[in-house]
Design a protein around this motif. Structure first.
Motif, PDB file in Angstrom:
ATOM      1  N   PRO A  27     -31.551  -2.718   7.849  1.00  0.00           N
ATOM      2  CA  PRO A  27     -30.797  -1.889   6.901  1.00  0.00           C
ATOM      3  C   PRO A  27     -29.886  -2.708   5.979  1.00  0.00           C
ATOM      4  N   GLN A  28     -29.298  -3.766   6.474  1.00  0.00           N
ATOM      5  CA  GLN A  28     -28.429  -4.603   5.629  1.00  0.00           C
ATOM      6  C   GLN A  28     -29.243  -5.249   4.509  1.00  0.00           C
ATOM      7  N   ARG A  29     -30.442  -5.714   4.821  1.00  0.00           N
ATOM      8  CA  ARG A  29     -31.307  -6.343   3.816  1.00  0.00           C
ATOM      9  C   ARG A  29     -31.745  -5.300   2.785  1.00  0.00           C
ATOM     10  N   GLN A  30     -32.026  -4.087   3.227  1.00  0.00           N
ATOM     11  CA  GLN A  30     -32.385  -3.012   2.298  1.00  0.00           C
ATOM     12  C   GLN A  30     -31.251  -2.770   1.307  1.00  0.00           C
ATOM     13  N   ARG A  31     -30.006  -2.722   1.818  1.00  0.00           N
ATOM     14  CA  ARG A  31     -28.846  -2.502   0.943  1.00  0.00           C
ATOM     15  C   ARG A  31     -28.702  -3.622  -0.071  1.00  0.00           C
ATOM     16  N   GLU A  32     -28.936  -4.870   0.370  1.00  0.00           N
ATOM     17  CA  GLU A  32     -28.817  -6.001  -0.549  1.00  0.00           C
ATOM     18  C   GLU A  32     -29.824  -5.888  -1.691  1.00  0.00           C
ATOM     19  N   ALA A  34     -31.416  -3.123  -2.771  1.00  0.00           N
ATOM     20  CA  ALA A  34     -31.115  -1.956  -3.601  1.00  0.00           C
ATOM     21  C   ALA A  34     -29.925  -2.232  -4.513  1.00  0.00           C
ATOM     22  N   SER A  35     -28.933  -2.913  -3.990  1.00  0.00           N
ATOM     23  CA  SER A  35     -27.749  -3.239  -4.775  1.00  0.00           C
ATOM     24  C   SER A  35     -28.106  -4.156  -5.938  1.00  0.00           C
ATOM     25  N   ALA A  36     -28.949  -5.148  -5.667  1.00  0.00           N
ATOM     26  CA  ALA A  36     -29.379  -6.066  -6.728  1.00  0.00           C
ATOM     27  C   ALA A  36     -30.129  -5.309  -7.820  1.00  0.00           C
ATOM     28  N   GLY A  37     -30.949  -4.347  -7.423  1.00  0.00           N
ATOM     29  CA  GLY A  37     -31.666  -3.540  -8.403  1.00  0.00           C
ATOM     30  C   GLY A  37     -30.722  -2.706  -9.248  1.00  0.00           C
ATOM     31  N   GLY A  38     -29.708  -2.152  -8.617  1.00  0.00           N
ATOM     32  CA  GLY A  38     -28.718  -1.368  -9.357  1.00  0.00           C
ATOM     33  C   GLY A  38     -27.950  -2.212 -10.355  1.00  0.00           C
ATOM     34  N   ARG A  39     -27.561  -3.411  -9.935  1.00  0.00           N
ATOM     35  CA  ARG A  39     -26.847  -4.309 -10.857  1.00  0.00           C
ATOM     36  C   ARG A  39     -27.725  -4.692 -12.038  1.00  0.00           C
ATOM     37  N   ALA A  40     -29.005  -4.962 -11.778  1.00  0.00           N
ATOM     38  CA  ALA A  40     -29.931  -5.328 -12.849  1.00  0.00           C
ATOM     39  C   ALA A  40     -30.093  -4.179 -13.839  1.00  0.00           C
ATOM     40  N   ALA A  41     -30.197  -2.964 -13.334  1.00  0.00           N
ATOM     41  CA  ALA A  41     -30.353  -1.799 -14.210  1.00  0.00           C
ATOM     42  C   ALA A  41     -29.125  -1.627 -15.101  1.00  0.00           C
TER      43      ALA A  41
END
Length: 84
Positions: A27-32, A34-41
């Motif tokens: 789950p921690q890796r999933q959050r990392e 997803a967070s990177a994708g959000g920042r890129a967007a």
């Protein structure tokens, strides 16, 4: 001829499961990720920005779905369908 795709793979002794893919990650890796994708967007300017009204409406709908708000029982009364 049916063949098990995971045959011979080390999958922790679980038959028919895969250790591949996003859902099988920690789950921690999933959050990392997803967070990177959000920042890129946001950097690209394509991320959705919630207005106060949109956020309020989404919260209202979520509350209705999770808490039974807005549902009516067979007598047309609001509230839980559960027996008391």
């Amino acid at each position: 001829m049916a063949e098990n795709r995971n045959q011979g793979a080390d999958n922790g002794g679980q038959k028919g499961t895969s250790r591949r893919g996003f859902a099988s990650m920690d789950p921690q890796r999933q959050r990392e990720i997803a967070s990177a994708g959000g920042r890129a967007a946001h950097r690209q300017g394509v991320a959705h920005e919630w207005s106060s009204d949109e956020a309020r409406e989404a919260g209202r709908k979520g509350g209705q779905n999770s808490h039974g708000g807005g549902r009516r029982n067979t007598n047309g009364e609001r509230g839980s369908d559960r027996e008391r």
